[in-house]
Design an enzyme around this catalytic site. Structure first.
Site, PDB file in Angstrom:
ATOM      1  N   SER A 200     -32.211  37.777  -3.989  1.00 34.42           N
ATOM      2  CA  SER A 200     -31.136  38.774  -4.091  1.00 34.42           C
ATOM      3  C   SER A 200     -31.593  39.850  -5.065  1.00 34.42           C
ATOM      4  O   SER A 200     -32.539  39.640  -5.836  1.00 34.42           O
ATOM      5  CB  SER A 200     -29.831  38.113  -4.557  1.00 34.42           C
ATOM      6  OG  SER A 200     -30.041  37.369  -5.731  1.00 34.42           O
TER       7      SER A 200
ATOM      8  N   GLU B  45     -30.391  43.192  -7.760  1.00 37.58           N
ATOM      9  CA  GLU B  45     -29.357  43.938  -8.481  1.00 37.58           C
ATOM     10  C   GLU B  45     -29.728  45.417  -8.523  1.00 37.58           C
ATOM     11  O   GLU B  45     -30.875  45.772  -8.799  1.00 37.58           O
ATOM     12  CB  GLU B  45     -29.216  43.406  -9.911  1.00 37.58           C
ATOM     13  CG  GLU B  45     -28.135  44.147 -10.689  1.00 37.58           C
ATOM     14  CD  GLU B  45     -28.086  43.760 -12.149  1.00 37.58           C
ATOM     15  OE1 GLU B  45     -27.575  42.669 -12.453  1.00 37.58           O
ATOM     16  OE2 GLU B  45     -28.554  44.558 -12.983  1.00 37.58           O
TER      17      GLU B  45
ATOM     18  N   ASP C 211     -19.765  44.261 -21.950  1.00 36.07           N
ATOM     19  CA  ASP C 211     -20.067  44.738 -23.300  1.00 36.07           C
ATOM     20  C   ASP C 211     -19.303  46.025 -23.546  1.00 36.07           C
ATOM     21  O   ASP C 211     -19.038  46.773 -22.616  1.00 36.07           O
ATOM     22  CB  ASP C 211     -21.569  45.021 -23.434  1.00 36.07           C
ATOM     23  CG  ASP C 211     -22.360  43.738 -23.588  1.00 36.07           C
ATOM     24  OD1 ASP C 211     -21.849  42.811 -24.238  1.00 36.07           O
ATOM     25  OD2 ASP C 211     -23.476  43.674 -23.046  1.00 36.07           O
TER      26      ASP C 211
ATOM     27  N   PHE D  41     -34.349  46.147 -24.739  1.00 42.16           N
ATOM     28  CA  PHE D  41     -33.326  45.381 -24.034  1.00 42.16           C
ATOM     29  C   PHE D  41     -33.387  43.900 -24.437  1.00 42.16           C
ATOM     30  O   PHE D  41     -32.365  43.260 -24.685  1.00 42.16           O
ATOM     31  CB  PHE D  41     -33.551  45.566 -22.529  1.00 42.16           C
ATOM     32  CG  PHE D  41     -32.408  45.166 -21.670  1.00 42.16           C
ATOM     33  CD1 PHE D  41     -31.106  45.174 -22.154  1.00 42.16           C
ATOM     34  CD2 PHE D  41     -32.629  44.780 -20.345  1.00 42.16           C
ATOM     35  CE1 PHE D  41     -30.048  44.799 -21.351  1.00 42.16           C
ATOM     36  CE2 PHE D  41     -31.578  44.403 -19.535  1.00 42.16           C
ATOM     37  CZ  PHE D  41     -30.290  44.398 -20.036  1.00 42.16           C
TER      38      PHE D  41
ATOM     39  N   HIS E  45     -33.271  36.032  -8.269  1.00 36.73           N
ATOM     40  CA  HIS E  45     -32.440  37.244  -8.339  1.00 36.73           C
ATOM     41  C   HIS E  45     -33.228  38.303  -9.125  1.00 36.73           C
ATOM     42  O   HIS E  45     -33.581  38.075 -10.289  1.00 36.73           O
ATOM     43  CB  HIS E  45     -31.123  36.920  -9.055  1.00 36.73           C
ATOM     44  CG  HIS E  45     -30.169  38.069  -9.145  1.00 36.73           C
ATOM     45  ND1 HIS E  45     -29.405  38.500  -8.077  1.00 36.73           N
ATOM     46  CD2 HIS E  45     -29.850  38.895 -10.175  1.00 36.73           C
ATOM     47  CE1 HIS E  45     -28.643  39.524  -8.445  1.00 36.73           C
ATOM     48  NE2 HIS E  45     -28.914  39.797  -9.711  1.00 36.73           N
TER      49      HIS E  45
HETATM   50  P1  FAD Z   1     -19.245  35.342 -21.440  1.00 37.50           P
HETATM   51  O1  FAD Z   1     -20.127  34.308 -20.840  1.00 37.50           O
HETATM   52  O2  FAD Z   1     -17.819  35.219 -21.220  1.00 37.50           O
HETATM   53  O3  FAD Z   1     -19.474  35.393 -23.006  1.00 37.50           O
HETATM   54  C1  FAD Z   1     -20.787  35.507 -23.558  1.00 37.50           C
HETATM   55  C2  FAD Z   1     -21.051  34.318 -24.479  1.00 37.50           C
HETATM   56  O4  FAD Z   1     -20.186  34.394 -25.588  1.00 37.50           O
HETATM   57  C3  FAD Z   1     -20.827  33.001 -23.798  1.00 37.50           C
HETATM   58  O5  FAD Z   1     -22.045  32.513 -23.260  1.00 37.50           O
HETATM   59  C4  FAD Z   1     -20.286  32.141 -24.909  1.00 37.50           C
HETATM   60  O6  FAD Z   1     -21.344  31.481 -25.539  1.00 37.50           O
HETATM   61  C5  FAD Z   1     -19.672  33.107 -25.887  1.00 37.50           C
HETATM   62  N1  FAD Z   1     -18.215  33.162 -25.757  1.00 37.50           N
HETATM   63  C6  FAD Z   1     -17.475  34.200 -25.295  1.00 37.50           C
HETATM   64  N2  FAD Z   1     -16.172  33.914 -25.396  1.00 37.50           N
HETATM   65  C7  FAD Z   1     -16.080  32.682 -25.911  1.00 37.50           C
HETATM   66  C8  FAD Z   1     -14.981  31.835 -26.263  1.00 37.50           C
HETATM   67  N3  FAD Z   1     -13.699  32.216 -26.131  1.00 37.50           N
HETATM   68  N4  FAD Z   1     -15.255  30.608 -26.769  1.00 37.50           N
HETATM   69  C9  FAD Z   1     -16.541  30.203 -26.951  1.00 37.50           C
HETATM   70  N5  FAD Z   1     -17.625  30.960 -26.653  1.00 37.50           N
HETATM   71  C10 FAD Z   1     -17.400  32.185 -26.141  1.00 37.50           C
HETATM   72  N6  FAD Z   1     -22.587  44.046 -18.316  1.00 37.50           N
HETATM   73  C11 FAD Z   1     -21.909  45.140 -17.851  1.00 37.50           C
HETATM   74  O7  FAD Z   1     -21.298  45.860 -18.644  1.00 37.50           O
HETATM   75  N7  FAD Z   1     -21.901  45.439 -16.505  1.00 37.50           N
HETATM   76  C12 FAD Z   1     -22.545  44.670 -15.580  1.00 37.50           C
HETATM   77  O8  FAD Z   1     -22.520  44.972 -14.391  1.00 37.50           O
HETATM   78  C13 FAD Z   1     -23.253  43.509 -16.035  1.00 37.50           C
HETATM   79  N8  FAD Z   1     -23.885  42.686 -15.166  1.00 37.50           N
HETATM   80  C14 FAD Z   1     -24.476  41.533 -15.616  1.00 37.50           C
HETATM   81  C15 FAD Z   1     -25.023  40.639 -14.697  1.00 37.50           C
HETATM   82  C16 FAD Z   1     -25.625  39.450 -15.127  1.00 37.50           C
HETATM   83  C17 FAD Z   1     -26.208  38.513 -14.119  1.00 37.50           C
HETATM   84  C18 FAD Z   1     -25.666  39.150 -16.528  1.00 37.50           C
HETATM   85  C19 FAD Z   1     -26.314  37.874 -16.997  1.00 37.50           C
HETATM   86  C20 FAD Z   1     -25.116  40.032 -17.451  1.00 37.50           C
HETATM   87  C21 FAD Z   1     -24.511  41.220 -17.018  1.00 37.50           C
HETATM   88  N9  FAD Z   1     -23.920  42.124 -17.901  1.00 37.50           N
HETATM   89  C22 FAD Z   1     -23.252  43.228 -17.444  1.00 37.50           C
HETATM   90  C23 FAD Z   1     -24.007  41.892 -19.349  1.00 37.50           C
HETATM   91  C24 FAD Z   1     -22.787  41.098 -19.852  1.00 37.50           C
HETATM   92  O9  FAD Z   1     -21.623  41.871 -19.694  1.00 37.50           O
HETATM   93  C25 FAD Z   1     -23.015  40.797 -21.321  1.00 37.50           C
HETATM   94  O10 FAD Z   1     -24.062  39.888 -21.471  1.00 37.50           O
HETATM   95  C26 FAD Z   1     -21.773  40.327 -22.044  1.00 37.50           C
HETATM   96  O11 FAD Z   1     -22.060  40.352 -23.430  1.00 37.50           O
HETATM   97  C27 FAD Z   1     -21.355  38.934 -21.657  1.00 37.50           C
HETATM   98  O12 FAD Z   1     -20.663  38.893 -20.470  1.00 37.50           O
HETATM   99  P2  FAD Z   1     -20.354  37.450 -19.784  1.00 37.50           P
HETATM  100  O13 FAD Z   1     -19.321  37.577 -18.769  1.00 37.50           O
HETATM  101  O14 FAD Z   1     -21.605  36.787 -19.376  1.00 37.50           O
HETATM  102  O15 FAD Z   1     -19.733  36.774 -21.079  1.00 37.50           O
END
Ligand code: FAD
Length: 287
Positions: free
Chosen positions: A6, A8, A100, A209, A258
């Site tokens: 896949s 991105e 973020d 990065f 991916h």
């Molecule tokens: P989460 O997994 O929800 O949180 C990140 C980490 O923080 C977790 O692993 C956990 O350890 C900790 N954490 C968070 N909340 C809690 C809680 N309440 N309790 C305990 N631990 C907690 N960013 C963009 O802006 N746009 C995009 O399109 C984008 N695409 C992405 C695609 C992929 C495949 C990846 C891996 C990242 C992408 N990102 C993107 C970056 C991502 O938004 C950042 O890495 C962000 O900081 C974390 O998002 P997440 O949903 O993975 O977070």
């Protein structure tokens, strides 16, 4: 070797960038990806552009396109209405993320009327019954995680909330991925974990990065890229490095890769071809 793939992409912000995206889609669609995805700009800055790119790529190519969606700077209502628009347009795969904040805004702070975490977003999207959900995962532990165990436990919560697969942050050492995969299995995560591969297009960009997202750069790799840059051989090295990393993964039963294309198809296509993962017909389309 056999594995699905896949890609991105990110949404274009100018006419020139639109052409680049389109060239990338065209160059890679012949490799028969399982799905492609379009990112959502940091701070929710590309809402409409992401939507347009997702719809256009889907309509014009017939590829399965996943839309990234984050919780940043939007109310729950707004976020769910974006998701609804995707469902209405026939887009059923969402990469659901916390996201973020915009550059310089420090740590993620949820809006009072917005989703407070990725888990809340995933739960709400899953509840609609309209989406296949992917989530992010962090083999080298997310910088916001308390510790590696908490990092895995949080991923388990995201899967339990309704996600069907996780896509990882990029990494350069396959052992980080294998260790993480084992930890996830020990924690009871059975959903597929797709490794995210970043072919190095700009060494300087990757260093920046990697430091922001906690990806380790092995010393031998740093030395090799510094030398290759001096000699103008970065592309060759980048292809070799990504191909070797993928080979190690495939040798250990990874069945999906991916690729972070950064809207430039050349390195990704070369790696996919070198691995023998593209259908024969795709080789006829090498420009
Ligand atoms: P989460 O997994 O929800 O949180 C990140 C980490 O923080 C977790 O692993 C956990 O350890 C900790 N954490 C968070 N909340 C809690 C809680 N309440 N309790 C305990 N631990 C907690 N960013 C963009 O802006 N746009 C995009 O399109 C984008 N695409 C992405 C695609 C992929 C495949 C990846 C891996 C990242 C992408 N990102 C993107 C970056 C991502 O938004 C950042 O890495 C962000 O900081 C974390 O998002 P997440 O949903 O993975 O977070």
């Amino acid at each position: 070797m056999s594995a699905s793939i896949s890609y991105e992409f990110f949404p274009p912000r100018s006419l020139d960038a639109s052409f680049k995206l389109w060239d990338t889609v065209n160059a890679l669609q012949h490799t028969a990806p399982d799905f492609v995805s379009v990112t959502y700009g940091a701070g929710g800055t590309t809402r409409e552009l992401t939507h347009e790119a997702v719809e256009t790529i889907g309509k014009r190519t017939g590829l399965d396109v996943a839309a990234h969606l984050t919780c940043v700077d939007a109310s729950r209502e707004e976020t769910l209405s974006i998701a609804d628009r995707y469902a209405d347009a026939g887009v059923s795969h969402i990469v659901a993320l916390r996201g973020d904040p915009p550059k310089g805004a420090g740590q993620f702070t949820a809006r009072p009327d917005g989703f407070q975490s990725s888990v809340e977003l995933i739960e709400a999207l899953a509840e609609t019954g309209k989406f296949d959900l992917s989530v992010g995962a962090y083999p080298e532990t997310h910088p916001d995680a308390v510790d590696p165990k908490g990092n895995v436990e949080w991923l388990k919560r995201k899967i339990d909330a309704g996600a069907s697969r996780a896509i990882t942050q990029f990494f350069f050492d396959a052992d980080h991925f294998f260790r993480f995969r084992d930890d996830c299995a020990d924690a009871g995560i059975t959903a597929p974990i797709l490794p995210g591969i970043l072919p190095v297009q700009s060494w300087r960009g990757v260093k920046r990065f990697a430091s922001a997202c906690g990806t380790t750069i092995p010393t031998h790799l740093a030395n090799a890229f510094e030398t290759a840059e001096r000699d103008g051989r970065t592309e060759l090295l980048a292809t070799a490095v990504a191909t070797q990393l993928c080979t190690k993964l495939l040798d250990q039963d990874v069945d999906h890769l991916h690729f972070y294309t950064l809207n430039d198809p050349k390195l990704t296509r070369d790696v996919v071809h070198a691995l023998g993962l593209a259908p024969e017909a795709a080789l006829e389309n090498v420009a």
